[in-house]
Design a protein around this motif. Structure first.
Motif, PDB file in Angstrom:
ATOM      1  N   ILE A  19       0.788  -1.227  -0.049  1.00  0.00           N
ATOM      2  CA  ILE A  19      -0.141   0.082   0.064  1.00  0.00           C
ATOM      3  C   ILE A  19       0.928   1.122   0.006  1.00  0.00           C
ATOM      4  N   ARG A  20       2.024   1.043   0.936  1.00  0.00           N
ATOM      5  CA  ARG A  20       2.933   2.354   0.891  1.00  0.00           C
ATOM      6  C   ARG A  20       3.534   2.652  -0.707  1.00  0.00           C
ATOM      7  N   MET A  23       1.053   4.283  -3.066  1.00  0.00           N
ATOM      8  CA  MET A  23       0.723   5.531  -2.847  1.00  0.00           C
ATOM      9  C   MET A  23       2.016   6.359  -3.346  1.00  0.00           C
ATOM     10  N   LYS A  48      -8.202  -4.387   4.616  1.00  0.00           N
ATOM     11  CA  LYS A  48      -7.427  -2.871   5.156  1.00  0.00           C
ATOM     12  C   LYS A  48      -6.912  -2.255   3.891  1.00  0.00           C
ATOM     13  N   ASN A  49      -6.000  -2.990   3.383  1.00  0.00           N
ATOM     14  CA  ASN A  49      -5.110  -2.421   2.257  1.00  0.00           C
ATOM     15  C   ASN A  49      -6.237  -2.123   1.029  1.00  0.00           C
ATOM     16  N   ARG A  51      -9.295  -1.398   1.162  1.00  0.00           N
ATOM     17  CA  ARG A  51      -9.975  -0.303   1.472  1.00  0.00           C
ATOM     18  C   ARG A  51      -9.188   1.287   1.009  1.00  0.00           C
ATOM     19  N   GLU A  52      -8.107   0.944   1.543  1.00  0.00           N
ATOM     20  CA  GLU A  52      -7.158   2.219   1.213  1.00  0.00           C
ATOM     21  C   GLU A  52      -6.997   2.536  -0.352  1.00  0.00           C
ATOM     22  N   LYS A  55      -9.962   4.080  -1.646  1.00  0.00           N
ATOM     23  CA  LYS A  55      -9.902   5.668  -1.068  1.00  0.00           C
ATOM     24  C   LYS A  55      -9.013   6.535  -2.116  1.00  0.00           C
ATOM     25  N   ILE A  56      -7.977   5.834  -2.088  1.00  0.00           N
ATOM     26  CA  ILE A  56      -7.093   6.571  -3.417  1.00  0.00           C
ATOM     27  C   ILE A  56      -7.344   6.677  -4.665  1.00  0.00           C
TER      28      ILE A  56
END
Lengths: 293, 528
Positions: A19-20, A23, A48-49, A51-52, A55-56
């Motif tokens: 995820i990082r 981003m 969790k990842n 959902r992130e 969002k992005i």
């Protein structure tokens, strides 16, 4: 080709660096399209990842498609073939984030995009550290990649080229399965991630003892060519064999091995699926490696 | 190894070595199935089943043709013989296959080239990206192998030849190839060819043919178990083992008998004899009938030695030819490996490279070392590391099963009235759901060669029963007697399940136990 702009393809994972890294990818490059692949299973861990990601994507207004890959190998190949070869849904410029991508998927996508003459780039994020005990286990039967199973000749014996990783049992399993006359062990140089201890060539050689002739060569997957010259030179030494090649070491060696394959399409590309991946596979995000295929 | 031994090349070389004339009536052709060609799985991408079948059979047929050509080309007499008929043979095949064979090669060489070329072209086609890449000139057994064999029989040397096509590691064939092979096995006319198919013991091949029929044992094929079974010194295996060892000793210029070369530890021998004497006296007090006395001594003679051992004593000094044959569990490889290790050990420690016998201390050292290695493999390393398809969980369950089996055998050796030395078992009360759970563990154990099976007659209405024989190399580390008795213990399926899955001990059979007259354990607890 139906889409324009740049395309990013990644594989959903629970790891930090997924995820990082994503981003960073999305903030530094303006991608128009993002295809997120996901293997079946461990959905809770990946939630969790995911959902992130959503969002992005919403924030950046990127064309997004989530592709769930089935467990069945033939179905998985056919799905990716349909999307990325038949329908050709990506743009001309494709970036593969191979950080959490299995070798099988890397090679599959490279084969489709290479045949479509796309401009292929890749990104790889190292973690801060790997789990010190285990990364994956319960290896399944080694498999030859579809359409990359090489050209076997009756007059030749078998040879195995293994770019070794931390798991010596994987080496043992490959040798036991293919029973080659010769094994070429490609060992990663350097001290990163305790490599000298965990990827000690003597340990790998020991598991082959008594079964086959073992030769060793060295490569650096973190160098500019990711060990391509070393691999190619090693392959030239075993041209008289039916060669099965596999990358079990640093992920970037999957890129260089595939490049070698394109120059030696008689070799068979092999991968070893694992049934279990450690949920604490890695932590954090480290150096990034980018390149063009 | 058996198939290779029976191949025409090995048999021809053997005949020449022995100064004998080689007869061409039976030509063994070794066809290896463990090659990258059989690892290819592009057939599973094809839309239609029949397409997958055609591709799979095509590869198998080309492999058989290649093996026939390569085998025959190694024999000069055949090469010379075929040259005389070169033109005729080639013209016939060209007509049958509608092809042109390369002119500069002999008949066999050109067919070999043809097979290679067709294989390569097929692989290139299959490897090309895109759907349903099918090679349109696929061959089959009927279109290529049968006419090829008929053609070969025009060669005078081969006119009465029968081709034994020996499929090695046939468990590596895919399901379509297995079905094709089954179809060929079911052919009625086997004048010119037959099949010898080697599969791993655990593999249970399909019996279905290409057109949905079934091949039947006894009618279409016969099975031969390659694991020899044995009970005593007079058994076929025991005699064969001694012959094999004698031959191996002769090869290194040692003219002693295997019994002399592998002497038993005198105190071990004395202990066994004293125990037997004690039991003979006991039997004579109980029985008048000679048969009853004999059977009593057979059951308890050796068990008494193990029962009377001082609890603080080390493990028994396993040694002697009989023990070596016993721990091999009827498998020649298991016989030769420790013997080689013993010889190698003595050679490394010898000052003059002359070995007259293996000291009993060395035999004990190696036997216990091999036994410990087997347990390390089971417990510390785990079978998931070496057996394909074995999970970490299953590896633990297999260890628990064997661990509890040894505890059971120990209990029996110490306490059991009727079968103290039974170290084989059959599964009773075979509930289908329980069997479904434990069968994979039994299969894994067999693949790992830690468990062997054979069919025997059940006492129950003369039915055939599967008897399970743990590899006897496991017994010495646990201080048990690797020379079992003729009988098998009955173990319930649910007890096997509990032992493996919940690490529960096998329940003691209270009604059939005896109390030891002497106190103490079988062996000192910390010995392993």
């Amino acid at each position: 080709m139906k889409t324009s702009g740049k395309t990013l393809i990644s594989v959903l994972s629970w790891e930090d660096r997924f995820i990082r890294g994503l981003m960073v990818d999305l903030s530094t490059t303006s991608y128009k399209n993002f295809f997120l692949l996901s293997h079946e299973g461990r959905d809770k861990l990946k939630e969790k990842n995911y959902r992130e990601v959503k969002k992005i994507i919403n924030e950046k207004k990127i064309n997004f498609e989530f592709i769930k890959m089935p467990n069945d190998r033939a179905k998985r190949w056919k799905l990716l073939e349909e999307k990325f070869f038949d329908e050709d849904i990506t743009s001309k410029n494709v970036t593969l984030d191979i950080t959490t991508m299995r070798r099988e998927t890397i090679w599959t996508l490279l084969s489709f995009f290479n045949s479509k003459k796309k401009n292929i780039a890749y990104t790889y994020y190292q973690p801060d550290y790997y789990n010190e005990f285990w990364l994956s286990r319960e290896p399944d039967i080694p498999q030859l990649l579809f359409k990359h199973s090489g050209i076997t000749k009756f007059s030749k014996k078998s040879a195995l080229l293994i770019i070794t990783g931390f798991d010596t049992e994987r080496t043992r399993q490959l040798v036991n399965h293919y029973e080659p006359e010769v094994v070429l062990l490609g060992v990663q140089r350097g001290k990163q991630f305790d490599n000298n201890a965990r990827n000690n060539f003597k340990l790998h050689k020991d598991v082959c003892k008594g079964q086959t002739t073992v030769k060793t060569f060295y490569l650096d997957a973190y160098s500019e060519d990711h060990g391509f010259k070393s691999i190619n030179s090693a392959l030239n030494k075993i041209k008289r064999y039916n060669v099965i090649a596999t990358s079990q070491g640093p992920k970037l060696s999957a890129i260089s091995l595939y490049k070698s394959f394109l120059q030696n399409t008689e070799i068979a590309m092999c991968y070893v699926p694992a049934k279990q991946y450690n949920k604490d596979y890695s932590k954090g995000i480290g150096n990034v490696f980018k390149g063009k295929f | 190894m058996t198939l290779r031994y029976n191949s025409v090349n090995v048999q021809y070389a053997k005949a020449k070595y022995d100064g004998k004339k080689f007869e061409y009536d039976n030509i063994g052709i070794h066809v290896p199935c463990k090659t990258p060609l059989f690892e290819k799985n592009e057939y599973s991408l094809l839309d239609e089943d029949y397409q997958a079948h055609i591709l799979s059979e095509h590869y198998l047929v080309l492999s058989i043709i290649s093996s026939i050509c390569q085998s025959l080309l190694e024999i000069n007499e055949i090469r010379e013989s075929e040259l005389k008929l070169n033109k005729t043979l080639k013209l016939d095949m060209e007509y049958l296959l509608s092809i042109k064979l390369p002119s500069r090669y002999s008949f066999l060489e050109s067919i070999l080239k043809f097979a290679e070329k067709e294989s390569v072209k097929t692989q290139i086609t299959s490897n090309t990206l895109g759907k349903n890449r099918i090679y349109k000139k696929a061959v089959s057994f009927s279109s290529l192998v049968l006419p090829f064999i008929k053609n070969l029989k025009q060669i005078p040397l081969l006119k009465n030849a029968h081709f034994s096509l020996m499929m090695d590691d046939a468990h590596d064939l895919n399901k379509y190839q297995t079905r094709s092979l089954n179809s060929w096995i079911s052919y009625r006319d086997h004048t010119d060819f037959s099949f010898k198919v080697a599969v791993s013991k655990v593999y249970r091949p399909e019996r279905i043919t290409s057109n949905g029929g079934t091949i039947l044992e006894g009618h279409d094929f016969t099975s031969i178990e390659m694991e020899k079974h044995f009970y005593n010194k007079k058994s076929d295996y025991s005699k064969m083992a001694k012959r094999i060892l004698k031959k191996r000793l002769e090869k290194v210029d040692i003219n002693s008998s295997p019994e002399f070369f592998f002497p038993i530890n005198p105190s071990f021998s004395k202990g066994l004899k004293e125990s037997e004497k004690f039991i003979i006296n006991e039997a004579k007090k109980k029985y008048k009938d000679k048969n009853q006395i004999y059977y009593y001594v057979y059951k308890y003679g050796r068990a008494e030695y193990f029962r009377r051992r001082d609890p603080k004593a080390n493990l028994p000094p396993y040694s002697g030819l009989d023990i070596i044959i016993d721990i091999s569990t009827g498998v020649v490889r298991n016989l030769l490996e420790p013997c080689f290790a013993m010889y190698d050990y003595e050679l490394s420690n010898s000052t003059n490279n002359t070995i007259n016998k293996i000291p009993h201390s060395t035999q004990t050292k190696i036997i216990l070392s091999k036994s410990n290695d087997a347990w390390v493999r089971l417990q510390q390393v785990g079978l998931d590391k070496e057996i394909e398809g074995c999970s970490t969980k299953q590896a633990k369950q297999v260890f628990q099963l064997f661990d509890n089996l040894m505890i059971l055998f120990r209990e029996r050796l110490l306490h059991h009235k009727s079968l103290p030395r039974a170290i084989e078992f059959f599964i009773s009360e075979r509930d289908s759901k329980v069997m479904e759970s434990i069968q994979p563990l039994l299969d894994i154990s067999q693949k790992a060669q830690l468990l062997y099976t054979r069919l025997g007659s059940s006492k129950d209405q003369g039915r055939k029963e599967i008897f399970y024989i743990p590899n006897r190399i496991l017994l010495p580390s646990r201080g048990l007697d690797p020379q079992g008795q003729h009988d098998r213990a009955a173990i319930k399926a649910k007890d096997i399940y509990n032992a493996a899955f919940s690490n529960k001990k096998f329940p003691a059979e209270k009604k059939d136990t005896i109390k030891l007259k002497k106190q103490g354990n079988l062996f000192y607890e910390n010995q392993w």
